[in-house]
Design an enzyme around this catalytic site. Structure first.
Site, PDB file in Angstrom:
ATOM      1  NE  ARG A 286      -6.482  35.660  20.615  1.00  0.00           N
ATOM      2  CZ  ARG A 286      -5.940  35.732  21.452  1.00  0.00           C
ATOM      3  NH1 ARG A 286      -4.679  36.192  21.551  1.00  0.00           N
ATOM      4  NH2 ARG A 286      -6.273  36.004  22.776  1.00  0.00           N
ATOM      5  NE  ARG A 322      -9.396  31.349  18.653  1.00  0.00           N
ATOM      6  CZ  ARG A 322      -9.405  32.601  19.337  1.00  0.00           C
ATOM      7  NH1 ARG A 322      -9.737  32.364  20.755  1.00  0.00           N
ATOM      8  NH2 ARG A 322      -9.144  33.674  18.996  1.00  0.00           N
ATOM      9  CG  ASN A 434      -8.587  36.908  27.525  1.00  0.00           C
ATOM     10  OD1 ASN A 434      -7.769  36.819  28.307  1.00  0.00           O
ATOM     11  ND2 ASN A 434      -8.065  36.577  26.263  1.00  0.00           N
ATOM     12  CG  ASP A 435     -14.313  35.079  25.162  1.00  0.00           C
ATOM     13  OD1 ASP A 435     -15.021  36.287  25.134  1.00  0.00           O
ATOM     14  OD2 ASP A 435     -13.607  34.829  24.030  1.00  0.00           O
ATOM     15  NE  ARG A 445     -12.402  39.700  25.168  1.00  0.00           N
ATOM     16  CZ  ARG A 445     -11.572  38.480  24.616  1.00  0.00           C
ATOM     17  NH1 ARG A 445     -12.296  37.304  24.414  1.00  0.00           N
ATOM     18  NH2 ARG A 445     -10.289  38.799  24.209  1.00  0.00           N
ATOM     19  CB  CYS A 482      -4.626  29.814  25.275  1.00  0.00           C
ATOM     20  SG  CYS A 482      -6.514  29.895  24.899  1.00  0.00           S
TER      21      CYS A 482
HETATM   22  C1  PEP Z   1      -9.948  34.046  25.445  1.00  0.00           C
HETATM   23  O1  PEP Z   1     -11.001  34.253  25.403  1.00  0.00           O
HETATM   24  O2  PEP Z   1      -9.415  33.809  26.593  1.00  0.00           O
HETATM   25  C2  PEP Z   1      -9.064  33.720  24.275  1.00  0.00           C
HETATM   26  C3  PEP Z   1      -7.818  33.373  24.522  1.00  0.00           C
HETATM   27  O3  PEP Z   1      -9.513  33.883  23.211  1.00  0.00           O
HETATM   28  P1  PEP Z   1     -10.041  35.416  22.622  1.00  0.00           P
HETATM   29  O4  PEP Z   1      -9.016  36.278  23.583  1.00  0.00           O
HETATM   30  O5  PEP Z   1      -9.260  35.703  21.189  1.00  0.00           O
HETATM   31  O6  PEP Z   1     -11.391  35.561  22.434  1.00  0.00           O
HETATM   32 MG    MG Z   2     -12.072  33.815  23.567  1.00  0.00          MG
END
Ligand code: PEP
Ligand code: MG
Length: 561
Positions: A286, A322, A434-435, A445, A482
């Site tokens: 990240r 990323r 996550n997103d 979130r 991820c």
């Molecule tokens: C996600 O969104 O799952 C991700 C891995 O990116 P971040 O948590 O950094 O938004």
């Molecule tokens: Mg994300």
């Protein structure tokens, strides 16, 4: 027996007697100062200075990301704006105690109103104010108790200063009533591998001395457990300890199918720990984490140095970097300068980079230079890609800079639904669950009140993952995961069944996932995935898969989830 629910951090299970954290220093009365402004100012300065020094000292002792957190707290304590606020109250006749209490509270309200990442820092201010108040009153700062035996610590929320220095031989587990999955307490607990459940709204009901089971994988605290429940928890904890020390073999299913287990990293300094835990490379670096507090865009030279350090730690291994994912909970001052009502739906990720293309080009330049100087297999990817056109834009640009493997993150349902067309242009996809969950369920979130929706076991999310997995299989392109979902061992099996070819996670989760996937064949993973997809909601999907996995005859029972 009764159950309290919260958000589990990590996958462990522990049991023991509760010890509650000492109550906070009571708020002072607003009585006029008898000492006069000059003396009160001096008292407040001395107290703040001492607290900042102590925080820095604790940070230096703890090291790692705890040090960053504590040093950031020391900086907040000495923030000149905050000090001005304290002084102005003292000048109006207040005592140092009242001035500190009131000024910190109003600063906290400002941060909370901003919300997101800054909102989650609000609790840090309470902790600093408490420490300064304790200092002014000459009493001990509230901190972790020391009952002389191992215990389950129950607190409203833990200050980073306390979490950082928890004695892991004494603290069996941690339960907090406040704090979300992205609070500092959660971040540090995850890093230290402490069995923890945060956001347990009913934690106030727990009293010192009673025995509880803390099941972080399920996010459940069991009070007054039966002997049988205690035995089962002890067995799971023992099995987990075994998997923690198992050999660091490459990720593989029981039938030999290889599924690379990679690390999610936020800074190059964390690479060594990931390697030590057997990470086969990096599935998500990240980059925005390097620059969260920078006012200006980093220079190419600055970036090159960080990327070179990261790549050098993984010779011959895959490292997926990323591009800056700025916006929403991770605003970067130099990329997100406009106010947005809904920043998660705004100029975030690739959209923000495109709006400042110079910054994107500089990042690609730095990566290409670092790549040329090291031997890792560098892959680059763009965050928050929603369209085929964005995919073409990014992958073309990256290849123009000589970066040979260019892909996209699938975090928006639109790109999952069109995965075949996205993957026609991208070399790989990496699913950010996550997103993807946030956008599929329309639930912020970062928001505790809708945290129940943020569950990647939801069949709607899994169906989107399957779209991407199927497209990857048809086109022969890798599909990684991820998001946090990859760190849930049983869900990891399901994700493999849906077509994931690699899994990337916090390094502390690698051992559990390695262990659990090694007990399942690809056919079984596919069967479990079908079972999850057939459910109506996240809880039934999870329960159905747990039940089916437990009943599978040819392999041992799951031990870690
Ligand atoms: C996600 O969104 O799952 C991700 C891995 O990116 P971040 O948590 O950094 O938004
Ligand atoms: Mg994300």
């Amino acid at each position: 027996m009764s159950e309290l629910r919260g958000v589990g951090i990590g996958l462990g299970v522990a049991q023991g007697p509760v010890v509650r954290m000492a109550e906070p220093v009571p708020a002072p009365e607003n009585t006029p100062s008898a000492l006069g402004a000059e003396a009160e100012r001096q008292r407040s300065r001395d107290a703040v200075e001492t607290v900042a020094r102590e925080l820095n000292e604790r940070g230096a002792k703890a090291g790692g990301s705890a040090q960053d957190v504590l040093e950031a707290q020391a900086m907040i304590a000495e923030d000149p704006t905050l000090q001005d606020e304290v002084d102005s109250r003292i000048d109006a006749g207040a005592t140092a105690e009242w001035a500190v209490h009131d000024a910190f509270a109003s600063f906290r309200a400002t941060l909370e109103a901003v919300g997101g990442y800054l909102g989650e820092r609000a609790a840090d201010l309470d902790d600093i104010a408490q420490r300064v108040l304790a200092r002014l009153r000459g009493v001990d700062a509230p901190g972790v108790p020391d009952p002389g035996h191992p215990f389950v610590l129950v607190a409203r929320d833990l200050a980073p200063a306390d979490t950082a220095l928890l004695d892991l031989d004494q603290v069996l587990a941690l339960i907090t009533s406040d704090g979300g999955p992205t609070s500092h307490t959660a971040i540090l607990a995850r890093e230290k591998g402490i069995v923890a459940i945060v956001g347990v709204a009913d934690a106030a009901a727990l009293s010192t001395g009673e025995t509880v089971i803390v099941d972080a994988a399920a996010g459940v605290v069991t009070t007054d457990p039966t002997e049988e429940e205690k035995d089962r928890a002890a067995q799971r904890a023992a099995a987990r300890a075994v998997s923690d020390t198992a050999p660091l073999t490459p990720g593989a299913l029981a039938d030999g199918t290889l599924v690379a287990l990679l690390a999610n990293l936020g800074k190059p300094a964390d690479a060594a720990d990931a390697v030590a835990r057997g990470a086969e490379g990096v599935g998500l670096f990240r980059t925005e984490f390097l620059f969260l507090s920078s006012a200006q865009a980093p220079t190419i030279a600055q970036q090159r140095q960080s990327y070179r350090e990261l790549l050098a730690a993984f010779p011959g291994k895959k490292v997926v970097v990323r591009m800056l994912d700025a916006g929403a909970d991770k605003p970067l001052a130099f990329l997100n300068d406009a106010h947005e009502e809904n920043p998660a739906l705004g100029l975030r990720g690739i959209r923000a980079l495109r709006a400042s293309e110079d910054i994107l080009r500089e990042q690609l330049t730095a990566l290409a230079e670092a790549d040329a100087e090291t031997d890792a297999d560098l892959w680059v990817m763009a965050p928050m890609v929603a369209t085929v056109e964005e995919t073409v834009y990014f992958t073309t640009l990256a290849r123009d800079y000589g970066l040979k493997t260019a892909g996209v993150m699938v975090e928006v349902p639109a790109s999952a639904l069109l995965a075949d067309r996205v993957l026609a242009h991208a070399d790989f996809a990496s699913i950010g669950t996550n997103d993807l969950t946030q956008y599929t369920m329309a639930a912020d979130r970062m928001l505790g009140s809708v945290a129940g929706f943020q569950d990647p076991w939801h069949p709607a999310v899994l169906r989107l993952v399957r779209e991407v997995g199927d497209a990857g299989a048809r086109l022969g392109k890798p599909v990684g995961i991820c998001g946090e979902a990859a760190a849930d061992p049983l869900l990891a099996v399901v994700l493999i069944g849906l077509g994931a070819t690699s899994l990337s996670m916090a390094p502390s989760a690698l051992a559990d996932v390695r262990h659990t996937i090694s007990r399942r064949t690809l056919d079984e993973a596919r069967t479990l995935a079908e079972i999850a997809l057939a459910a109506d909601d996240a809880t039934s999907a999870r329960n159905a898969v747990v039940e089916a996995a437990t009943a599978l005859p040819s392999h041992q029972k799951e031990t870690t989830s």
